[in-house]
Write an enzyme that holds these catalytic residues in place. Structure first.
Site, PDB file in Angstrom:
ATOM      1  N   ALA A  17      65.647 -33.134  63.650  1.00 48.75           N
ATOM      2  CA  ALA A  17      66.479 -33.965  62.781  1.00 48.75           C
ATOM      3  C   ALA A  17      67.262 -33.049  61.857  1.00 48.75           C
ATOM      4  CB  ALA A  17      65.608 -34.936  61.987  1.00 48.75           C
TER       5      ALA A  17
ATOM      6  N   CYS B 117      75.348 -37.149  68.373  1.00 53.70           N
ATOM      7  CA  CYS B 117      74.281 -36.628  67.516  1.00 53.70           C
ATOM      8  C   CYS B 117      73.522 -37.791  66.899  1.00 53.70           C
ATOM      9  CB  CYS B 117      74.823 -35.731  66.402  1.00 53.70           C
ATOM     10  SG  CYS B 117      73.487 -35.168  65.314  1.00 53.70           S
TER      11      CYS B 117
ATOM     12  N   ILE C 236      72.808 -34.647  78.934  1.00 50.50           N
ATOM     13  CA  ILE C 236      72.764 -35.602  77.836  1.00 50.50           C
ATOM     14  C   ILE C 236      72.459 -34.907  76.514  1.00 50.50           C
ATOM     15  CG2 ILE C 236      72.048 -37.565  79.238  1.00 50.50           C
ATOM     16  CD1 ILE C 236      69.144 -37.062  78.415  1.00 50.50           C
TER      17      ILE C 236
ATOM     18  N   GLY D 248      66.343 -30.384  79.166  1.00 51.01           N
ATOM     19  CA  GLY D 248      65.032 -29.831  79.495  1.00 51.01           C
ATOM     20  C   GLY D 248      65.017 -28.781  80.583  1.00 51.01           C
TER      21      GLY D 248
END
Lengths: 304, 260
Positions: free
Chosen positions: A71, A131, A192, A245
């Site tokens: 965050a 974002c 993504i 990932g």
């Protein structure tokens, strides 16, 4: 040896399909101790906004199973600082340096893109409409086709070089957003961005992150990302850059077979700062073994 | 300082207390220079998917002559438990050295140096104390913990200076917390270094600031990358959020907002 150069939209040809994701690789120089960063196809540098942003309060990070939540909230010193202080350090790199551009309003995206357009050695921007960690703007533009169209159209008017639009996975149908961005002149799409998530500290009975929710990244999101790349590949004609990932060369090949022209390695740079070198070698070897003369032949070669 | 990705061999893993392991690491090739206060990011190849990120561990002791690096690992979660349980002979992958370092001395002319450690936070103070001693200083250590089992390596600390001890249960040294120790009544100090739980460091910072003694503390905010890329480990300083992995982990308390 297979040719590694790929085309990723607009006028942008890069020397390798292996690139690094914004927010995970600083400005590239942070990793220069570990390997020759010029071997990368491109470096997508930290999210940049028209005005400086402090980012969100600590704690900003929570480890998860096979991944992490962040965050950070687009902490950066603003586009002027980038142009004056960072650009001189990176403008002579032999790899493509692409600036991730974010904003809270259409006007702030436009202002940032205009300033970056003046920097001769930045061949492209990646428009961050995804974002999840900012209160205004950011993902808000990326979760509706109309919002995406509005900001892409406005930036397209002022940005003549390669315009890459980074998509949010936090939508019902990513192909709608992809088509809207393509229709308004995006040269390519990267996908993504992080998935909106949350973690709880059971002892404190409080959220781990100061913002309660944050963006999930790492190997745990790879299957979702791969699915979205595959869906988007069939929905648009512009090149795709797969993100999500990627930890090893097999992951990179999976994304390319599903339709990506190139990939960004993100969170796994934290685990192994030199992982992109290994991925590049692995993809190259795979092409040789499988008889591909160019890595570009992998894009969309999935047989279904 | 150049950062390295190193594969080091655990030459010894000594269990010092409940969940506290001393890992002695070495390498066939010369280790890079490291300074007190710096840390390493250790990769954990654990079977558990819950452990994904590297773990930052401060340099407990480094000896260039013997090419030896010591780390103290307190097993508090799955990641540190996996590290603490690594058998001798294992290879550990780490990125090091990372972060800034303690300023030595903190101010010109400072000779009476107090090094305050709480719990496992005593780890970096051994390397700091050894280095200060090497530079001709006589550091005083003040080490505190809940109970005596958490106070480890006392014999090592005694090699480099006087050691004052407190435990909350009174099982070793004086009963109480570090700032209640009698040595603070007997002696004045020119500079203070502290590492430990945040509450303890804030108390030490206040103690130092009240007496106009320069003070550096070592923070341990959770981090992901350790190399200034992810911007997760920030501390709110008087000049905004700063990554403790790059601009720390050691900070002069005057730069923090703790006392404001």
């Amino acid at each position: 040896m297979a040719a590694l150069n790929v085309y990723i939209g607009g006028e942008l040809h890069i020397c390798s399909p292996i690139t690094t994701a914004s927010g995970t690789f600083g400005y590239g120089v942070e990793y220069a101790d570990f390997f020759d960063i010029n071997l990368l196809g491109a470096i997508f540098v930290k999210g940049t906004t028209a005005e400086p942003r402090e980012g969100n309060p600590y704690p900003r990070m929570a480890e998860t199973a096979s991944g992490m939540l962040n965050a950070v909230g687009l902490q950066n010193k603003g586009v002027q600082y980038f142009a004056n202080d960072i650009y001189p350090l990176i403008k002579d790199l032999q790899t493509a340096v692409i600036v991730n551009v974010s904003g809270s309003t259409v006007a702030s995206y436009v202002a940032c893109a205009e300033r970056i357009a003046e920097l001769a050695n930045i061949p492209a921007i990646e428009l961050n409409i995804s974002c999840p960690n900012v209160k205004r703007g950011g993902m808000a533009f990326g979760i509706s086709a109309q919002g995406a169209a509005e900001v892409v159209a406005a930036v397209r008017k002022v940005y003549p070089k390669t315009l890459i639009v980074k998509l949010s996975p936090n939508v019902t149908d990513i192909t709608e957003i992809a088509r809207a961005a393509e229709a308004e002149g995006a040269d390519s799409l990267s996908l993504i961005n992080t998935l909106l998530g949350m973690a709880v500290d059971v002892r404190q009975r409080r959220p781990v992150l100061s913002t309660v929710t944050g963006g999930l990244s790492g190997p745990c999101i790879k299957p979702v990302a791969l699915r979205m790349v595959w869906q988007t590949y069939r929905a648009v004609k512009i090149p795709l850059i797969g993100i999500g990932g990627i930890a090893c060369w097999q992951d990179a090949v999976e994304f390319m077979l599903a339709g990506a022209a190139a990939v960004q390695v993100g969170t796994c740079n934290f685990i192994d700062p030199a992982v992109t070198v290994k991925i590049t070698e692995g993809v190259s070897n795979y092409c040789d073994e499988q008889g591909f003369s160019s890595v570009a032949e992998l894009t969309g070669a999935l047989e279904t | 300082m150049k950062k390295h990705i190193l594969d080091l061999i655990i030459s010894d893993n000594i269990r010092l207390g409940p969940g506290i392991a001393l890992l002695k690491l070495s390498s066939q090739s010369p280790l890079p220079e490291m300074l007190p206060g710096q840390f390493a990011q250790l990769r954990i190849d654990s079977a558990s998917p819950q452990v994904f990120l590297r773990r930052p561990i401060s340099i407990h002791y480094f000896n260039k002559d013997t090419n030896e690096l010591w780390l103290l690992v307190h097993a508090v979660g799955a990641g540190t438990r996996a590290l603490a349980d690594l058998p001798s002979g294992s290879i550990v992958n780490m990125i090091a050295p990372l972060g800034n370092h303690f300023t030595m001395p903190l101010v010109p002319g400072a000779t009476r140096l107090l090094l305050v450690g709480g719990g496992i936070g005593l780890a970096p103070l051994l390397f700091l104390g050894a280095t200060l001693r090497d530079k001709g200083f006589e550091p005083t250590f003040l080490l505190g913990a809940r109970q005596k089992e958490h106070l480890v390596q006392l014999g090592e600390f005694e090699k480099y200076g006087k050691v004052g001890i407190t435990t909350e249960d009174g099982s070793l040294g004086e009963k109480g917390v570090v700032l209640q120790h009698s040595l603070l009544n007997d002696k004045a100090f020119d500079a203070v270094y502290a590492c430990g739980p945040k509450g303890m460091m804030m108390a030490v910072a206040k103690y130092a600031a009240d007496r106009y003694i320069p003070c550096e503390v070592s923070l341990e905010n959770v981090m992901a990358c350790g190399i200034g890329a992810c911007l997760c480990c920030v501390e709110d300083t008087i000049v905004g959020y700063k990554c403790i992995c790059m601009e720390g982990p050691t900070f002069n308390i005057a730069k923090l907002k703790w006392l404001h």
